[in-house]
Design a protein around this motif. Structure first.
Motif: not given
Length: 599
Positions: A366-369, A486-491, A498-502, A590-594
């Motif tokens: 998943t997205v690293p944080n 920031v949450d990502i919603l699909l459908n 894919l959530s991330a703290l920004i 898609a997970f790594m593309a972020v």
């Protein structure tokens, strides 16, 4: 014991450590011509492909000095990258001396200084070696002066060498014999040995690598591990040449390996003390400080049924790489997996590759944080540790969030000061110091949020400085920041992986880039898929992945328009129903593309 020398090789990445180790092995005839190859101690495929050292490697050499005296030299070759500094700290604990290698063309870099301080904290004798003096771009006098300024040594103590041609190797061996002190220890005291590495062998169980401080260890001896309290029999002990050499006894001051038939990876802890079961030592060795992970990411098996296999693979990998920290967690999108702590992004990449190559595990990362501290209005003093963005309390109840800051040290050529400074300010860095080491080289220090260097900072730093900047960092504590999730919603479904703290100022831009990237990567379905970025209930960006359309009106030739409209209405209802029950598969890239939003 007076004829044993334990030393390690420390340097910045790509300054010629492994090549110098090869020359020392050749000079002491530890390996035959048939066995020798470039970077001999880098025995992992990954190390050879990338040209970097990932693991420390211990090897013993027999050396006959020019006066005929025989010596045993225990060498540990260490990694140079900042992400593997824990390996270096463990190697240093098992040594009395260190060869500090500096590239004559590149001079002193950030990691050189960092590793040097590690060695000085452990009271090691430092032997400075100026490597690659045969290069046309070598700047011998100037770099020698830099080393003298750094160490406060005499210029005559700096050994000019070339690991490629073999120049200066004899001088290095003589310096090791003369300058590195012999190990201190008492053979008659109870056994006291420090575990500084271990690895898993599928046929023989856990192989423990140790350094005897006091006493001696014999084959078949009843021994005890102090930290775990477990007792075993020493089935096999020996020293580490290119291959393992079994021995009947290893005495104080020497380095060796131990096989006890332990099958469970968690029964051996790096930094533990081995002692005799019947006559234990009264003072165990103070092992190593616990590793502090800098980057957190979730690792999940592609197939949920492989969860237990992944757990045993991670435990075996942790034996070989003690800086990997993990605990179980679950995600609504990906099922059961692990929350892992890494020392940096390269470390994460290497662990993922090793899981795939050595254990045949295909995993999703998943997205690293990083780890944050959150405080709520209800209990402003109670700390909530947030390792995963989904753990962050709701914005309405949140009092403040504190994020980890680091002190970043960057050494670069003076031509690139402007580029480096604008990159660091873009990453919310604050300039704290700027020193000209020479007219050409500048050392800059910044206070920066750790989260900003997690993704692409190192790559971009190399780009803006044309590869000349070197980078090192140390944690300096937590500071309050305005962070949002920031949450990502699909459908209309939240994808927690894919959530991330920004930081609030960057949230809109990053949300917009994430939805654009996902629109490219997620395959089209039979229905429209809205991809949204949200902060709480507020949508900040949206893209729509258009449906694959079937031309339902193709068969209507002429006639009344109402016939076409009827067919289109029928299709619209079907799409609506499909959208309610349809689920969207997210590809791994898609997970790594972020991580590569700026590419």
């Amino acid at each position: 014991m007076k004829n044993i020398r334990n030393f390690c090789i420390i340097a910045h990445i790509d300054h010629g450590k492994s090549t110098l180790a090869d020359r020392l092995l050749d000079a002491t005839q530890t390996v035959t011509k048939r066995e020798s190859k470039a970077q001999l101690l880098d025995n992992m495929d990954l190390e050879r492909e990338r040209g970097i050292t990932i693991k420390s490697h211990a090897i013993q050499m027999d050396y006959t000095a020019p006066d005929g005296e025989k010596y045993i030299l225990n060498l540990i070759d260490t990694p140079g990258h900042v992400d593997f500094s824990y390996e270096v700290s463990r190697s240093i604990a098992a040594c009395e001396g260190a060869l500090l290698i500096v590239d004559a063309a590149q001079s002193i870099q950030a990691q050189t200084i960092s590793n040097l301080y590690l060695a000085l904290e452990n009271d090691l004798e430092i032997i400075p070696v100026l490597n690659k003096v045969d290069l046309p771009s070598a700047n011998v006098e100037e770099v020698t002066d830099d080393i003298v300024d750094l160490l406060g040594c005499d210029p005559s103590e700096v050994i000019p060498a070339s690991a490629k041609t073999g120049l200066g190797i004899q001088d290095i061996l003589d310096a090791i014999i003369e300058r590195v002190p012999a190990p201190k220890g008492n053979v008659d005291e109870p056994l006291q040995a420090l575990v500084f590495d271990s690895q898993y062998n599928q046929f023989r169980g856990v192989e423990t690598i140790f350094r005897v401080i006091n006493g001696s260890i014999k084959k078949g001896q009843h021994i005890k591990f102090v930290a775990t309290g477990e007792s075993y029999y020493a089935d096999e002990i020996g020293t580490l040449k290119l291959n393992q050499v079994p021995k009947n006894e290893i005495k104080a001051g020497d380095v060796g390996y131990l096989i006890t038939g332990i099958k469970e990876a968690k029964e051996v802890k790096v930094g533990d003390t081995i002692t005799d079961h019947d006559h234990p030592t009264t003072n165990p060795i103070g092992g190593f400080e616990d590793v502090k992970p800098m980057v957190f990411a979730g690792i999940y098996p592609v197939d949920t049924e492989d969860y237990e296999d992944l757990r045993s693979s991670m435990e075996k990998l942790q034996l070989n790489d003690a800086s990997l920290v993990f605990q179980a967690e679950s995600s609504a999108a990906l099922g059961f997996g692990f929350r892992c702590g890494f020392l940096g992004m390269l470390h994460l990449e290497i662990i993922q590759e090793r899981l795939e190559r050595e254990f045949d595990m295909t995993v999703i990362t998943t997205v690293p944080n990083v780890s944050y501290h959150a405080f709520t209005n209800k209990n402003p003093d109670e700390v909530i540790i947030v390792n995963n963005p989904t753990d962050l309390p709701e914005p309405s109840t949140l009092n403040r969030v504190e994020e980890p800051y680091i002190k970043a040290t960057i050494i670069t050529k003076s031509d690139f000061v402007g580029n480096v400074m604008s990159l660091c300010i873009e990453k919310r860095g604050i300039v704290t110091n700027q020193t000209y080491l020479t007219t050409e080289r500048v050392e800059m220090t910044f206070d920066m949020p750790l989260a900003e260097i997690v993704f692409d900072f190192y790559d971009r730093l190399k780009t803006v400085s044309k590869g000349y900047a070197s980078f090192d960092y140390t944690p300096i504590g937590l500071r309050a920041s305005k962070l949002v999730r920031v949450d990502i919603l699909l459908n209309a479904q939240t994808v927690d992986a894919l959530s991330a703290l920004i930081h609030f100022d960057n949230a809109y831009n990053i949300g917009k880039k994430m939805v654009e990237k996902l629109k490219e990567l997620i395959p089209r379905q039979q229905f429209d898929i809205p991809v949204q970025a949200a902060i709480g209930a507020k949508i900040i960006a949206r893209e729509t992945i258009k449906a694959l359309r079937k031309d339902v009106t193709a068969k209507c030739y002429g006639g009344d328009i109402s016939r076409k409209r009827k067919l289109l209405e029928k299709q619209k209802k079907g799409k609506k129903r499909m959208r309610q029950v349809g689920n969207v598969e997210i590809p791994q890239q898609a997970f790594m593309a972020v991580l590569k939003l700026n590419d």
